[in-house]
Design an enzyme around this catalytic site. Structure first.
Site, mmCIF file in Angstrom:
data_model
loop_
_atom_site.group_PDB
_atom_site.id
_atom_site.type_symbol
_atom_site.label_atom_id
_atom_site.label_comp_id
_atom_site.label_asym_id
_atom_site.label_seq_id
_atom_site.Cartn_x
_atom_site.Cartn_y
_atom_site.Cartn_z
ATOM 1 N N ASP A 64 0.829 -1.201 0.000
ATOM 2 C CA ASP A 64 0.000 0.000 0.000
ATOM 3 C C ASP A 64 0.874 1.266 0.000
ATOM 4 O O ASP A 64 1.869 1.337 0.742
ATOM 5 C CB ASP A 64 -0.881 -0.024 1.271
ATOM 6 C CG ASP A 64 -1.957 1.034 1.276
ATOM 7 O OD1 ASP A 64 -2.760 1.068 0.337
ATOM 8 O OD2 ASP A 64 -1.990 1.842 2.237
ATOM 9 N N GLU A 118 1.722 -0.533 -4.996
ATOM 10 C CA GLU A 118 0.829 0.556 -5.397
ATOM 11 C C GLU A 118 1.721 1.789 -5.463
ATOM 12 O O GLU A 118 1.977 2.444 -4.455
ATOM 13 C CB GLU A 118 -0.291 0.754 -4.360
ATOM 14 C CG GLU A 118 -1.280 1.817 -4.797
ATOM 15 C CD GLU A 118 -2.025 2.461 -3.646
ATOM 16 O OE1 GLU A 118 -3.123 2.966 -3.865
ATOM 17 O OE2 GLU A 118 -1.508 2.484 -2.507
HETATM 18 C C1 BGC Z 1 -5.642 2.225 -0.243
HETATM 19 C C2 BGC Z 1 -6.798 3.039 0.220
HETATM 20 C C3 BGC Z 1 -6.451 3.596 1.585
HETATM 21 C C4 BGC Z 1 -5.110 4.338 1.548
HETATM 22 C C5 BGC Z 1 -4.572 4.564 2.910
HETATM 23 C C6 BGC Z 1 -4.622 3.323 -0.434
HETATM 24 O O1 BGC Z 1 -3.768 3.207 -1.343
HETATM 25 O O2 BGC Z 1 -5.863 1.514 -1.418
HETATM 26 O O3 BGC Z 1 -7.998 2.319 0.258
HETATM 27 O O4 BGC Z 1 -7.434 4.495 1.995
HETATM 28 O O5 BGC Z 1 -4.147 3.614 0.853
HETATM 29 O O6 BGC Z 1 -4.161 3.366 3.465
#
Ligand code: BGC
Length: 526
Positions: free
Chosen positions: A211, A270
Site C-alpha cells: 500500500d 501501489e
Molecule cells: C488504499 C486506500 C487507503 C489508503 C490509505 C490506499 O492506497 O488503497 O484504500 O485508503 O491507501 O491506506
C-alpha cells in the site's frame, strides 16, 4: 531450460489476479459485512473465472476507520472478518484450487490503536518509542510543524493531546488522524516490518500488495511542500512525501526476504507515480511489479493514448488494472450507461490480452457501475473529511437476481449490508450473468481460457514486447508478437481489423466483419 520451465518460475509476470475487497464480497456470518467464511464459500466461483490468484485487501485487526487500512495488528485477523484458523483454511483451499493468495501490507501508516503507537504516546517526548513515528515539537503549539496536507483533507498533523501543557508534540498522518505514519528513517521500523513479511510468508502466502509504496520515506528534515492545494491527490502534489530515493532500500531488503523463500514470494507495489518513476521500483532487485496506476483514473478517451506510454515506460512487467476499491468503476468513468458498459467490457478484454499481468476488481466481471450511495449511508473517511466518496465502488456484490438477503450477499436473517445496494442490483448479479451467454462474466471466462491455451501453445509468451499503433478510424492496435494482436475501436464508426482470425471480441462484429465502436478484439494472425 524450456520456455515453460522458466515461465513457471515467474508465474507472476502473466498472472491475472482477482481483487477481493472482503467486506463487500460475501457475508458468511450474517452481520452484513463480508468476511473470510463468505470468501471461503465462494472460492469456487473465483476459481471458475480462470484467474491465477486473489489479492485480498486488509482483514487484519483494525478500528476500521479507513475500512481496514488502519491496521492495529499486522499479524492477526479482525474478528469482524473471522479467525486465523479461517484464514489458514482459506489459504489451503485456495492452493488446492490452484489459486495463489496475495495479501495487502500497509507499511506507510498503522492505526492509532496499534500497540507501538499507544506506547509512543504513553512514553512521551524524546523517548525511543516516539522515534518509531514522526512526532515533532513546534514552539508554537497552534501551528503544525510544516504545511503538509492529508490525502483525506485537512492538515497532515495532529497534536498528541491538545489540552496538555507538557506534551505539545504533533504527529504526522498522511491519511486520517487515526492513521499515524511510521518513521522509516528509524531502522527499528524496517526490522519490525521484516517480521511482518516473514509471518505471512512463513504461512505460505504467495505475495503482498504494498500500500502507498512510494511514500514510506519522508524528506529529511520534513521541509514544507511547494504546494498545499491538492487534497485528493495529496501525495503526488507533495514531493516531500513521495518517491524519496531511500525508499528503494526498503524494497531491496524486502526483495531479499521474498527471494529467501521457495517459491519466491512476490511484491506488487501501489506506486502512484508517473510510469517512468514507477518503473524504478521494479528494478531487478526491488519490487516484482508495480500497478500501471494511471489507468485506474483515466477516462475512455485517454486510455488509448496512455496505453502505449504505460507499456513503454513501465518496463519489464506491466501490471494492468482499470479498477480497484479506490476509484470510480470503469463503466461509469468511461461515460456511463450502455456505452460506458461496452467500453468497460472492451477495456477489460484489452488488458487481459496485453503483455504483462492484469488485475480484475471484484464486480468488474459483472460490469458493475459506480453506485450513487445515499449521503447518509456513506462511510469513507475521504468523504467524511471533505473529499470524494469511494463508497460507490465498494457496494456489496450482488449474487442473486432476487433481492433477498442483500441479493444473496448475506445468509438469511442477516443484518442489513454495511452499504445499501441499488434496486436494480439483481439484474447485474452473478446469477443474471451466469444465465446470459453474452454477459461480461462469460466473456471473462472465455478470455482467460483462451489466454491459458495461447500460453500453452506458446503463441503468447511472458517476454512478448508489443508494438503499438493507432490506425485510421481510431483503431488502437497492440501487436503483441507476430501471431497475436489486441485491437480497440476508440473512434465513432465501425472499423476494419488487421487481417487474421478474430478469436474473441467484446461486442459482435458487424455483418461486414467490422469492429463496432467501443469494442475490443483479439486477433490471431496466420
Ligand atoms: C488504499 C486506500 C487507503 C489508503 C490509505 C490506499 O492506497 O488503497 O484504500 O485508503 O491507501 O491506506
Amino acid at each position: 531450460m524450456s520456455r515453460h520451465a522458466s515461465e513457471e518460475r515467474r508465474w507472476w509476470q502473466d498472472a491475472v489476479i482477482y481483487q477481493v475487497y472482503p467486506r463487500s464480497f460475501a457475508d458468511g456470518d450474517g452481520d452484513g459485512v463480508g468476511d473470510l467464511a463468505g470468501l471461503l464459500a465462494r472460492l469456487p466461483y473465483i476459481a471458475s473465472l480462470g484467474v491465477d490468484g486473489i489479492w485480498i485487501t486488509p482483514f487484519q485487526p483494525s478500528p476500521q476507520v479507513d475500512q481496514g487500512y488502519d491496521v492495529s495488528d499486522y499479524c492477526g485477523v479482525d474478528p469482524l472478518f473471522g479467525t486465523m484458523q479461517q484464514f489458514d483454511d482459506l489459504l489451503a483451499a485456495a492452493h488446492a484450487l490452484g489459486l495463489r493468495i496475495l495479501l495487502d501490507v500497509v507499511p506507510n501508516h498503522c492505526s492509532s490503536e496499534h500497540p507501538l503507537f499507544r506506547a509512543a504516546v504513553a512514553a512521551g517526548p524524546g523517548s525511543p518509542e516516539r522515534k518509531m513515528f514522526h512526532f515533532e515539537d513546534w514552539p508554537d503549539r497552534d501551528t503544525p510543524p510544516n504545511n503538509w496536507q492529508s490525502v483525506f483533507g485537512g492538515r497532515a498533523w495532529s497534536r498528541v493531546d491538545p489540552s496538555s501543557e507538557t506534551d505539545t508534540q504533533w504527529y504526522l498522518h498522511l491519511f486520517s488522524p487515526e492513521q499515524p505514519d511510521w518513521n522509516w528513517r528509524n531502522p527499528a521500523v524496517g526490522d519490525y516490518f521484516e517480521g511482518v513479511l516473514r509471518f505471512w510468508f512463513d504461512k505460505g502466502v504467495d505475495g503482498l500488495r504494498v500500500d502507498v509504496a512510494h511514500s514510506l520515506v519522508k524528506a529529511e528534515g520534513l521541509p514544507d511542500a511547494a504546494s498545499t492545494t491538492t487534497v485528493t491527490d495529496g501525495l503526488r502534489s507533495n514531493a516531500q512525501v513521495s518517491d524519496q530515493e531511500e525508499v528503494h532500500e526498503v524494497y531491496r531488503r524486502w526483495r531479499r526476504v521474498a527471494a529467501s523463500y521457495s517459491p519466491e514470494r512476490v511484491l506488487v507495489g501501489e506506486v502512484n507515480l508517473e510510469p517512468a518513476r514507477a518503473a524504478r521500483y521494479t528494478r531487478h532487485d526491488e519490487l516484482h511489479q508495480a500497478f500501471a496506476y494511471a489507468f485506474v483514473k483515466l477516462g475512455w478517451d485517454a486510455v488509448g493514448t496512455e496505453l502505449e506510454a504505460g507499456r513503454r515506460e513501465h518496463g519489464a512487467s506491466p501490471t494492468w488494472a482499470l479498477e480497484n476499491h479506490d476509484v470510480v468503476r470503469s463503466a461509469t468513468r468511461f461515460g456511463g450507461g450502455e456505452r460506458g458498459a461496452l467500453r468497460a467490457r472492451a477495456g477489460l478484454l484489452a488488458i487481459l490480452g496485453l503483455p504483462g499481468g492484469a488485475y480484475i476488481y471484484q464486480g468488474q466481471e459483472l460490469t458493475l457501475p459506480e453506485v450513487d450511495v445515499p449521503l447518509e449511508a456513506r462511510v469513507d473517511p475521504m468523504w467524511t473529511r471533505g473529499g470524494v466518496s469511494r463508497d460507490g465502488a465498494r457496494v456489496p456484490l450482488p449474487w442473486t437476481v432476487a433481492p433477498d438477503n442483500a441479493f444473496g450477499f448475506s445468509p438469511s436473517g442477516a443484518a442489513a449490508p454495511w452499504l445499501p445496494a441499488p434496486a436494480e442490483w439483481g439484474s447485474r448479479s452473478v446469477e443474471a450473468h451466469q444465465h446470459d451467454g453474452g454477459s461480461t462474466l462469460h466473456l471473462v471466462i472465455a478470455a482467460l481460457q483462451l489466454r491459458k491455451q495461447l500460453f500453452e501453445k506458446e503463441v503468447l509468451l511472458s517476454d512478448d514486447g508489443g508494438t503499438w499503433r493507432v490506425e485510421d478510424g481510431g483503431l488502437l492496435v497492440c501487436e503483441r508478437n507476430d501471431q497475436f494482436l489486441v485491437a480497440v475501436a476508440m473512434g465513432d464508426a465501425p472499423v476494419r481489423l488487421p487481417a487474421g482470425d478474430v478469436v474473441l471480441s467484446s461486442s459482435p462484429l458487424s455483418a461486414e466483419g467490422l469492429l463496432p465502436p467501443d469494442a475490443a478484439a483479439w486477433v490471431l494472425r496466420g
